[in-house]
Scaffold this motif. Structure first.
Motif, PDB file in Angstrom:
ATOM      1  N   GLY A 308      30.303 -41.248   0.968  1.00 58.69           N
ATOM      2  CA  GLY A 308      29.339 -42.116   0.287  1.00 58.69           C
ATOM      3  C   GLY A 308      29.060 -41.713  -1.141  1.00 58.69           C
ATOM      4  O   GLY A 308      28.390 -42.456  -1.875  1.00 58.69           O
ATOM      5  N   GLU A 309      29.539 -40.557  -1.553  1.00 60.16           N
ATOM      6  CA  GLU A 309      29.320 -40.067  -2.918  1.00 60.16           C
ATOM      7  C   GLU A 309      30.600 -40.082  -3.756  1.00 60.16           C
ATOM      8  O   GLU A 309      30.655 -39.477  -4.825  1.00 60.16           O
ATOM      9  N   LEU A 310      31.638 -40.755  -3.257  1.00 65.08           N
ATOM     10  CA  LEU A 310      32.911 -40.794  -3.983  1.00 65.08           C
ATOM     11  C   LEU A 310      32.740 -41.388  -5.375  1.00 65.08           C
ATOM     12  O   LEU A 310      31.981 -42.329  -5.583  1.00 65.08           O
ATOM     13  N   LYS A 311      33.496 -40.842  -6.308  1.00 69.26           N
ATOM     14  CA  LYS A 311      33.477 -41.358  -7.684  1.00 69.26           C
ATOM     15  C   LYS A 311      34.768 -42.111  -7.987  1.00 69.26           C
ATOM     16  O   LYS A 311      35.143 -42.288  -9.138  1.00 69.26           O
ATOM     17  N   ARG A 312      35.479 -42.549  -6.951  1.00 72.83           N
ATOM     18  CA  ARG A 312      36.747 -43.249  -7.105  1.00 72.83           C
ATOM     19  C   ARG A 312      36.873 -44.278  -5.982  1.00 72.83           C
ATOM     20  O   ARG A 312      36.270 -44.120  -4.908  1.00 72.83           O
ATOM     21  N   PRO A 313      37.692 -45.313  -6.200  1.00 75.18           N
ATOM     22  CA  PRO A 313      37.785 -46.404  -5.217  1.00 75.18           C
ATOM     23  C   PRO A 313      38.876 -46.200  -4.180  1.00 75.18           C
ATOM     24  O   PRO A 313      39.538 -47.169  -3.769  1.00 75.18           O
ATOM     25  N   TYR A 314      39.090 -45.001  -3.743  1.00 75.89           N
ATOM     26  CA  TYR A 314      40.114 -44.750  -2.734  1.00 75.89           C
ATOM     27  C   TYR A 314      39.828 -43.420  -2.045  1.00 75.89           C
ATOM     28  O   TYR A 314      39.030 -42.604  -2.517  1.00 75.89           O
ATOM     29  N   LEU A 315      40.507 -43.200  -0.910  1.00 69.74           N
ATOM     30  CA  LEU A 315      40.420 -41.945  -0.173  1.00 69.74           C
ATOM     31  C   LEU A 315      41.686 -41.129  -0.420  1.00 69.74           C
ATOM     32  O   LEU A 315      42.780 -41.686  -0.545  1.00 69.74           O
ATOM     33  N   THR A 316      41.511 -39.835  -0.459  1.00 74.12           N
ATOM     34  CA  THR A 316      42.688 -38.969  -0.485  1.00 74.12           C
ATOM     35  C   THR A 316      43.271 -38.925   0.928  1.00 74.12           C
ATOM     36  O   THR A 316      42.646 -39.389   1.895  1.00 74.12           O
ATOM     37  N   ALA A 317      44.449 -38.343   1.043  1.00 74.39           N
ATOM     38  CA  ALA A 317      45.096 -38.258   2.354  1.00 74.39           C
ATOM     39  C   ALA A 317      44.249 -37.455   3.334  1.00 74.39           C
ATOM     40  O   ALA A 317      44.111 -37.822   4.509  1.00 74.39           O
ATOM     41  N   VAL A 318      43.676 -36.357   2.847  1.00 72.00           N
ATOM     42  CA  VAL A 318      42.837 -35.531   3.716  1.00 72.00           C
ATOM     43  C   VAL A 318      41.590 -36.290   4.148  1.00 72.00           C
ATOM     44  O   VAL A 318      41.183 -36.241   5.330  1.00 72.00           O
ATOM     45  N   GLU A 319      40.946 -37.010   3.218  1.00 71.75           N
ATOM     46  CA  GLU A 319      39.742 -37.772   3.544  1.00 71.75           C
ATOM     47  C   GLU A 319      40.059 -38.852   4.575  1.00 71.75           C
ATOM     48  O   GLU A 319      39.270 -39.095   5.497  1.00 71.75           O
ATOM     49  N   GLU A 320      41.234 -39.493   4.411  1.00 71.13           N
ATOM     50  CA  GLU A 320      41.620 -40.528   5.370  1.00 71.13           C
ATOM     51  C   GLU A 320      41.832 -39.938   6.757  1.00 71.13           C
ATOM     52  O   GLU A 320      41.420 -40.520   7.780  1.00 71.13           O
ATOM     53  N   LYS A 321      42.453 -38.765   6.824  1.00 71.21           N
ATOM     54  CA  LYS A 321      42.678 -38.111   8.115  1.00 71.21           C
ATOM     55  C   LYS A 321      41.361 -37.707   8.772  1.00 71.21           C
ATOM     56  O   LYS A 321      41.185 -37.867   9.986  1.00 71.21           O
ATOM     57  N   LEU A 322      40.428 -37.186   7.971  1.00 68.65           N
ATOM     58  CA  LEU A 322      39.133 -36.788   8.532  1.00 68.65           C
ATOM     59  C   LEU A 322      38.383 -37.998   9.088  1.00 68.65           C
ATOM     60  O   LEU A 322      37.813 -37.953  10.187  1.00 68.65           O
ATOM     61  N   LEU A 323      38.388 -39.087   8.331  1.00 72.82           N
ATOM     62  CA  LEU A 323      37.695 -40.289   8.787  1.00 72.82           C
ATOM     63  C   LEU A 323      38.356 -40.847  10.042  1.00 72.82           C
ATOM     64  O   LEU A 323      37.678 -41.248  10.998  1.00 72.82           O
ATOM     65  N   GLY A 324      39.711 -40.849  10.049  1.00 74.30           N
ATOM     66  CA  GLY A 324      40.420 -41.334  11.227  1.00 74.30           C
ATOM     67  C   GLY A 324      40.138 -40.482  12.454  1.00 74.30           C
ATOM     68  O   GLY A 324      40.009 -40.999  13.579  1.00 74.30           O
ATOM     69  N   LEU A 325      40.041 -39.177  12.267  1.00 72.43           N
ATOM     70  CA  LEU A 325      39.743 -38.273  13.376  1.00 72.43           C
ATOM     71  C   LEU A 325      38.359 -38.557  13.958  1.00 72.43           C
ATOM     72  O   LEU A 325      38.164 -38.555  15.184  1.00 72.43           O
ATOM     73  N   ILE A 326      37.385 -38.804  13.083  1.00 74.38           N
ATOM     74  CA  ILE A 326      36.029 -39.110  13.551  1.00 74.38           C
ATOM     75  C   ILE A 326      36.022 -40.432  14.300  1.00 74.38           C
ATOM     76  O   ILE A 326      35.393 -40.568  15.368  1.00 74.38           O
ATOM     77  N   GLU A 327      36.734 -41.427  13.783  1.00 80.55           N
ATOM     78  CA  GLU A 327      36.814 -42.721  14.463  1.00 80.55           C
ATOM     79  C   GLU A 327      37.475 -42.566  15.831  1.00 80.55           C
ATOM     80  O   GLU A 327      37.055 -43.195  16.816  1.00 80.55           O
ATOM     81  N   LEU A 328      38.507 -41.733  15.916  1.00 78.57           N
ATOM     82  CA  LEU A 328      39.175 -41.493  17.189  1.00 78.57           C
ATOM     83  C   LEU A 328      38.238 -40.812  18.175  1.00 78.57           C
ATOM     84  O   LEU A 328      38.178 -41.168  19.359  1.00 78.57           O
ATOM     85  N   GLU A 329      37.477 -39.833  17.686  1.00 82.66           N
ATOM     86  CA  GLU A 329      36.554 -39.084  18.533  1.00 82.66           C
ATOM     87  C   GLU A 329      35.488 -39.983  19.135  1.00 82.66           C
ATOM     88  O   GLU A 329      35.083 -39.802  20.302  1.00 82.66           O
ATOM     89  N   TYR A 330      35.045 -40.965  18.375  1.00 79.74           N
ATOM     90  CA  TYR A 330      33.962 -41.832  18.854  1.00 79.74           C
ATOM     91  C   TYR A 330      34.476 -43.208  19.290  1.00 79.74           C
ATOM     92  O   TYR A 330      33.699 -44.162  19.409  1.00 79.74           O
ATOM     93  N   GLY A 331      35.784 -43.308  19.506  1.00 76.74           N
ATOM     94  CA  GLY A 331      36.347 -44.528  20.078  1.00 76.74           C
ATOM     95  C   GLY A 331      36.401 -45.704  19.147  1.00 76.74           C
ATOM     96  O   GLY A 331      36.336 -46.863  19.588  1.00 76.74           O
TER      97      GLY A 331
END
Length: 342
Positions: A308-331
């Motif tokens: 929520g504090e990003l200063k750019r309009p995209y995710l890095t590869a690591v950020e995308e993986k972290l977000l995907g992992l959280i989404e997977l964890e919570y279904g």
């Protein structure tokens, strides 16, 4: 043979009837000759009004100044308590301290602080934007209600000061000179008396209507939050949000932790391309779905706050993986396009 009624009793009855009729006629006669109530002259005995001595008049003005300043002195005291963090030995936050110690709700102490600043400005400001020779804001040094050497520069309106926080709430966000002008106008509209909050608010509204510019933001635009002096935005400065509603002077934005309605001066356009705004909208939707889960662990919330504090309009590869992992964890496996830059 039935006894004949006593003539004495008959006479007495007749006399009573006569007296009753006489009184009734007398009353009617009085009413008939009485003047019209609307034109009647009422004589009131004069009451002598005792004049105050010079010393008593001075004492009265001094005590009136103390009444006028009471709530604003509270605001100045609260500001010092906050700025010096004098609550830290018993409470972790200023809001908790004010609630426990004074029974104030979260917003109230900040309103008192803002009102005290307005009060000082009204005491100091003149039509030309300069301060009077009575520059000190101390009540003992500023003769409210008395003549000053600058009386021609500061007319009677400046001698009428607010007595409650509510009266100045509509002008707390204005510049000092604007505060003085609005208050002066409100005092005049109140007939030279302390104006109500409604009167002050009406004056502010008319000024805004005359000077308003169209809201420059549009739905779907990505903006950055500027917290300034708004306690409701504390900790949100620099965060990005997506505009989902545009009002006259405010916008409702969706941020990583919820929706906020803020004035347009608390927003800064990020000037993203349309495609970049769409990517950020996808990211916002993914975060919002995760936030609906009340069982998110602290680690997951920390990642969402970072996003929520990003200063750019995209995710890095690591950020995308972290977000995907959280989404997977919570279904919540999101099938939307990747929001990170390839």
């Amino acid at each position: 043979m039935m006894a004949k009624p006593s003539s004495r009793r008959k006479k007495a009855t007749s006399a009573a009837e006569i007296n009753s009729k006489s009184l009734s006629n007398s009353a009617n006669e009085d009413i008939s000759v009485e003047e019209n109530p609307s034109t009647a002259t009422i004589t009131v005995s004069a009451v002598e009004v005792e004049e105050l001595t010079d010393e008593e008049q001075s004492d009265r003005l001094h005590l009136e100044r103390r009444v006028e300043r009471a709530v604003f002195e509270a605001g100045k005291a609260l500001m010092e308590l906050r700025d010096r963090r004098l609550y830290r030995s018993t409470h972790s936050t200023f809001e908790e301290y004010c609630k426990d110690r004074f029974g104030f709700q979260r917003r109230h102490p900040y309103r008192l602080i803002e009102a005290s600043a307005v009060f000082d400005n009204l005491m100091k400001m003149c039509p030309n934007g300069t301060q009077t020779e009575n520059e000190s804001s101390d009540a003992e040094n500023y003769p409210i209600g008395t003549q000053t050497e600058n009386e021609e520069m500061c007319p009677i309106g400046t001698q009428i000061l607010p007595t409650s926080e509510r009266q100045v709430r509509p002008i707390t966000k204005l510049e000092p000179q604007q505060q003085w002008e609005v208050w002066q106008t409100a005092v005049e509209e109140a007939g030279g008396k302390v104006p109500s909050a409604r009167v002050v608010g009406d004056v502010v509204q008319r000024i805004m209507e005359r000077t308003k510019a169209p809201n420059p933001y549009r739905v779907g635009e990505v903006c950055q939050i500027i917290a300034k002096d708004n306690p409701d935005l504390r900790g949100k400065g620099g965060c990005w949000g997506i505009v989902n509603h545009v009002g006259e002077f405010s916008c409702t934005v969706t941020m990583w932790d919820g929706e906020y309605t803020v004035r347009i001066d608390h927003l800064k356009p990020l000037n993203y391309l349309e495609s970049e705004c769409q990517q950020m909208q996808l990211l916002c939707d993914r975060i919002s779905r995760l936030r609906e889960n009340e069982n998110l662990e602290e680690a997951a919330l920390t990642v969402l706050k970072h996003l929520g504090e990003l200063k750019r309009p995209y995710l890095t590869a690591v950020e995308e993986k972290l977000l995907g992992l959280i989404e997977l964890e919570y279904g919540l496996i999101d099938q939307s396009p990747q929001t990170h830059r390839q």
